[in-house]
Design a protein around this motif. Structure first.
Motif, PDB file in Angstrom:
ATOM      1  N   SER A  33      25.540 -47.006   7.772  1.00  0.00           N
ATOM      2  CA  SER A  33      25.226 -45.696   7.178  1.00  0.00           C
ATOM      3  C   SER A  33      26.502 -44.992   6.741  1.00  0.00           C
ATOM      4  O   SER A  33      26.541 -44.337   5.698  1.00  0.00           O
ATOM      5  CB  SER A  33      24.471 -44.812   8.174  1.00  0.00           C
ATOM      6  OG  SER A  33      23.221 -45.377   8.492  1.00  0.00           O
ATOM      7  N   GLN A  75      18.666 -42.562   5.567  1.00  0.00           N
ATOM      8  CA  GLN A  75      17.944 -43.002   6.759  1.00  0.00           C
ATOM      9  C   GLN A  75      17.181 -41.809   7.344  1.00  0.00           C
ATOM     10  O   GLN A  75      16.035 -41.920   7.748  1.00  0.00           O
ATOM     11  CB  GLN A  75      18.986 -43.518   7.761  1.00  0.00           C
ATOM     12  CG  GLN A  75      18.430 -44.139   9.012  1.00  0.00           C
ATOM     13  CD  GLN A  75      19.529 -44.823   9.837  1.00  0.00           C
ATOM     14  OE1 GLN A  75      20.705 -44.522   9.686  1.00  0.00           O
ATOM     15  NE2 GLN A  75      19.137 -45.739  10.694  1.00  0.00           N
ATOM     16  N   ASP A 165      19.164 -46.864   2.781  1.00  0.00           N
ATOM     17  CA  ASP A 165      19.469 -46.983   4.198  1.00  0.00           C
ATOM     18  C   ASP A 165      18.169 -47.180   4.979  1.00  0.00           C
ATOM     19  O   ASP A 165      17.429 -46.231   5.216  1.00  0.00           O
ATOM     20  CB  ASP A 165      20.209 -45.735   4.682  1.00  0.00           C
ATOM     21  CG  ASP A 165      20.957 -46.000   5.985  1.00  0.00           C
ATOM     22  OD1 ASP A 165      20.727 -47.070   6.592  1.00  0.00           O
ATOM     23  OD2 ASP A 165      21.757 -45.142   6.379  1.00  0.00           O
ATOM     24  N   GLU A 166      17.882 -48.408   5.339  1.00  0.00           N
ATOM     25  CA  GLU A 166      16.672 -48.770   6.081  1.00  0.00           C
ATOM     26  C   GLU A 166      15.399 -48.205   5.455  1.00  0.00           C
ATOM     27  O   GLU A 166      14.657 -47.468   6.105  1.00  0.00           O
ATOM     28  CB  GLU A 166      16.797 -48.322   7.537  1.00  0.00           C
ATOM     29  CG  GLU A 166      17.960 -49.003   8.215  1.00  0.00           C
ATOM     30  CD  GLU A 166      17.928 -48.820   9.724  1.00  0.00           C
ATOM     31  OE1 GLU A 166      16.821 -48.861  10.286  1.00  0.00           O
ATOM     32  OE2 GLU A 166      19.000 -48.641  10.300  1.00  0.00           O
TER      33      GLU A 166
END
Ligand SMILES: Nc1ncnc2c1ncn2[C@@H]1O[C@H](COP(=O)(O)OP(=O)(O)OP(=O)(O)O)[C@@H](O)[C@H]1O
Ligand SMILES: [Mg+2]
Length: 245
Positions: A33, A75, A165-166
């Motif tokens: 991140s 995220q 991010d994810e």
């Protein structure tokens, strides 16, 4: 990149090309991140440089990176809960209509809903109704909205760069499939994409190349076709020595 005394990233050198999906793997706290936040201007790196299309760029804020064609999907999502889906999709690029005296200033919600409906249809993404407040969505549905927002902004921009991010952390099977084909179709249109994920099968399906971070260092950078699940797990856990010595 240092956070005070914490060295979150250590001499990382990484690149992503137009039309390429780069997977960024690594355990919790590996620095994934942080790397995306540096690339998108959320954090300023302690040292080092960022080049976009060969030109050295400094990003004082996310607005600067957006200007350079970089879109990040966080995220920790960054949606406005009390507003509906269409409003969230149009944040920062609102369609205004003329007020009674010819003044600009009213957000044209109907036009925004129409535009967003069209854009999502083109991307093959399905969400709940456009008028649904985001606070009434499930975690997975929110994630789809956040991702769709990033995607609609880089779509059709040949030089766009999408940082994810994810994006599938909270998604069920069908939504994960949707996100997977969305990423591939953006790449086919020339978008460069970096995908942070803990989902190895997803990474192996959707990425062209995979980089692995371990405690802030890059320990692997390989085409997907030249690696496998066991190798990747080895680099992620540290059981396998770095490719770079
Ligand atoms: N704002 C911050 N201030 C201080 N330290 C931070 C901050 N953000 C992250 N760190 C530290 O930097 C390191 C890397 O964190 P980062 O969030 O980049 O990891 P990650 O790879 O994204 O992990 P995860 O898979 O859990 O999301 C960790 O040691 C973390 O504690
Ligand atoms: Mg993270």
């Amino acid at each position: 990149m240092h956070y005070g005394y914490v060295r979150a990233l250590d001499s990382i050198d990484i690149e992503v090309h137009q039309g390429e999906v780069l997977g960024l793997l690594g355990d919790n706290g590996a620095g994934k991140s942080t790397l995306l936040k540096v690339m998108s201007g959320v954090h300023q790196p302690t040292s080092g440089e960022i080049r976009v299309h060969g030109e050295t760029s400094t990003f004082a804020s996310p607005a600067d990176s957006t200007h350079a064609g970089i879109q990040m999907v966080y995220q920790d999502l960054a949606l406005v809960d009390a507003q509906d889906i269409a409003t969230n999709l149009n944040l920062g690029r609102e369609i205004l209509r003329k007020g009674p005296l010819g003044w600009l200033g009213f957000v044209d919600h109907r036009a925004q809903r129409r535009r967003s409906t069209d854009e999502l249809a083109k991307l093959g993404v399905r969400t709940a109704a456009m008028t649904r407040p985001v606070e009434m969505l499930s975690g997975g549905q929110r994630q789809v909205v956040a991702l769709a927002r990033g995607a609609t902004r880089v779509n059709g921009e040949k030089s766009g760069i999408l940082l994810l991010d994810e994006p599938t952390a909270a998604l069920g099977y069908e939504q994960t499939q949707q996100v997977q084909s969305l990423i591939r179709s953006l790449a086919e249109q020339g978008v460069a994409c970096i995908l942070v994920t803990h989902n190895l099968p997803l990474a192996m399906t959707v990425c062209d190349r995979i980089a692995v971070l371990n405690r802030g260092r890059k320990v692997a950078d390989v085409p997907v076709a030249e690696t496998d699940n066991d190798q990747l797990v080895g680099w992620i856990t540290g059981a396998r020595p770095s490719m770079f010595g």
